[in-house]
Write a protein that holds these residues in place. Structure first.
Motif, PDB file in Angstrom:
ATOM      1  N   VAL A   1       0.875  -1.151   0.000  1.00  0.00           N
ATOM      2  CA  VAL A   1       0.000   0.000   0.000  1.00  0.00           C
ATOM      3  C   VAL A   1       0.920   1.211   0.000  1.00  0.00           C
ATOM      4  O   VAL A   1       1.666   1.440   0.952  1.00  0.00           O
TER       5      VAL A   1
ATOM      6  N   GLN B   1       2.164  -4.249   2.992  1.00  0.00           N
ATOM      7  CA  GLN B   1       0.977  -4.573   3.780  1.00  0.00           C
ATOM      8  C   GLN B   1       0.954  -6.055   4.151  1.00  0.00           C
ATOM      9  O   GLN B   1       0.545  -6.429   5.237  1.00  0.00           O
TER      10      GLN B   1
ATOM     11  N   GLY C   1      -6.695   2.397  -0.852  1.00  0.00           N
ATOM     12  CA  GLY C   1      -7.039   1.966   0.489  1.00  0.00           C
ATOM     13  C   GLY C   1      -7.640   0.580   0.605  1.00  0.00           C
ATOM     14  O   GLY C   1      -7.432  -0.309  -0.222  1.00  0.00           O
ATOM     15  N   ARG C   2      -8.415   0.421   1.683  1.00  0.00           N
ATOM     16  CA  ARG C   2      -9.048  -0.863   1.967  1.00  0.00           C
ATOM     17  C   ARG C   2     -10.337  -0.934   1.159  1.00  0.00           C
ATOM     18  O   ARG C   2     -11.277  -0.215   1.423  1.00  0.00           O
ATOM     19  N   SER C   3     -10.351  -1.811   0.189  1.00  0.00           N
ATOM     20  CA  SER C   3     -11.568  -1.972  -0.583  1.00  0.00           C
ATOM     21  C   SER C   3     -11.626  -3.373  -1.131  1.00  0.00           C
ATOM     22  O   SER C   3     -10.818  -3.757  -1.978  1.00  0.00           O
ATOM     23  N   LEU C   4     -12.572  -4.141  -0.655  1.00  0.00           N
ATOM     24  CA  LEU C   4     -12.728  -5.507  -1.141  1.00  0.00           C
ATOM     25  C   LEU C   4     -13.411  -5.537  -2.502  1.00  0.00           C
ATOM     26  O   LEU C   4     -13.428  -6.567  -3.151  1.00  0.00           O
ATOM     27  N   THR C   5     -13.987  -4.398  -2.895  1.00  0.00           N
ATOM     28  CA  THR C   5     -14.724  -4.376  -4.155  1.00  0.00           C
ATOM     29  C   THR C   5     -13.873  -3.900  -5.315  1.00  0.00           C
ATOM     30  O   THR C   5     -14.311  -3.907  -6.450  1.00  0.00           O
ATOM     31  N   ASP C   6     -12.653  -3.476  -5.036  1.00  0.00           N
ATOM     32  CA  ASP C   6     -11.793  -2.981  -6.109  1.00  0.00           C
ATOM     33  C   ASP C   6     -11.454  -4.068  -7.120  1.00  0.00           C
ATOM     34  O   ASP C   6     -11.394  -5.246  -6.794  1.00  0.00           O
TER      35      ASP C   6
END
Lengths: 116, 115
Positions: free
Chosen positions: A50, A55, A98-103
């Motif tokens: 990141v 990370q 950032g934190r995104s599970l949908t990316d």
């Protein structure tokens, strides 16, 4: 918009030599991933940056592999010294912020490494 | 450990045939599921993804996949394949539990569509 690029596309080296792979992510993407596919097997996660910070490096095979991401832009993956079992295709991918599970992860073309 | 199984390593179909590629995963948490495709000489690209909601997900180029939680499956389907669908297809699950993605892939299925 330029995609993820990787250099070189192919590398053939002898056992014991050093190789450095480079990945340029999509501009502005904070997340950068390295994966490896050994012939006939699954694509395996190696590590995740990141920006410039590691990370997750739980997939790195051993301490012969060193990844860096200077300034949070491009990344390099160095193998030193290379062994026969390091042969495979090394993929890089990037995704937005950032934190995104949908990316969506966007993949580069891969570097095919052959260790003789 | 999380894992993804793709049952068919090689599939050969004629144009206009229907396609179903199997994918089963082993992961105990909330799943996010993906199908990626790699056409000859091209990058891996996303076909479709499932996060929540309707278990039938539609993707690009006429592909769809159905998430069946009870079967731990996420099979890819297309009613009528074309020669241009010749490619390698990868199922993946997000195994990250920190809020970041960490994809676990299956071994891939090579599809050859004959004209």
């Amino acid at each position: 918009e330029a995609g993820v690029t990787q250099f070189p596309s192919h590398s053939v080296i002898e056992k014991g030599q050093t190789v450095t792979l480079r990945c340029d992510p999509i501009s502005g993407h904070d997340n950068l991933y390295w994966y490896r596919r050994v012939m006939g097997k699954e694509i395996k996660f190696l590590l995740h940056f990141v920006k410039e910070s590691k990370q997750d490096e739980s997939g790195m095979p051993n301490n012969r592999f060193l990844a860096e991401r200077t300034g949070g832009t491009y990344s390099t993956l160095k193998v030193q010294p290379a062994e026969l079992e390091d042969s495979g295709v090394y993929f890089c991918a990037s995704s937005q912020k950032g934190r995104s599970l949908t990316d969506t992860q966007y993949f580069g073309p891969g570097t095919r490494l052959t260790v003789l | 450990a999380q894992s993804v199984s793709q049952h068919n390593h090689h599939v050969i179909l004629s144009e206009a045939a229907s396609l179903e590629l199997g994918c089963n995963y082993s992961y105990g948490g909330t799943v996010n599921l993906f199908w990626y495709v790699q056409y000859p000489g091209q990058h891996l690209q996303l076909l479709l993804k499932y996060f929540s909601g309707d278990p039938l997900v539609k993707g690009i180029k006429g592909f769809e996949a159905e998430f069946i939680k009870s079967k731990f499956s996420f099979n890819l389907r297309k009613p009528s394949v074309q020669w241009s669908d010749t490619a390698e297809y990868f199922c993946a699950v997000n195994a990250g539990d920190t809020g970041f993605q960490k994809l676990v892939f299956g071994t891939g299925t090579r599809l050859l569509v004959s004209p």
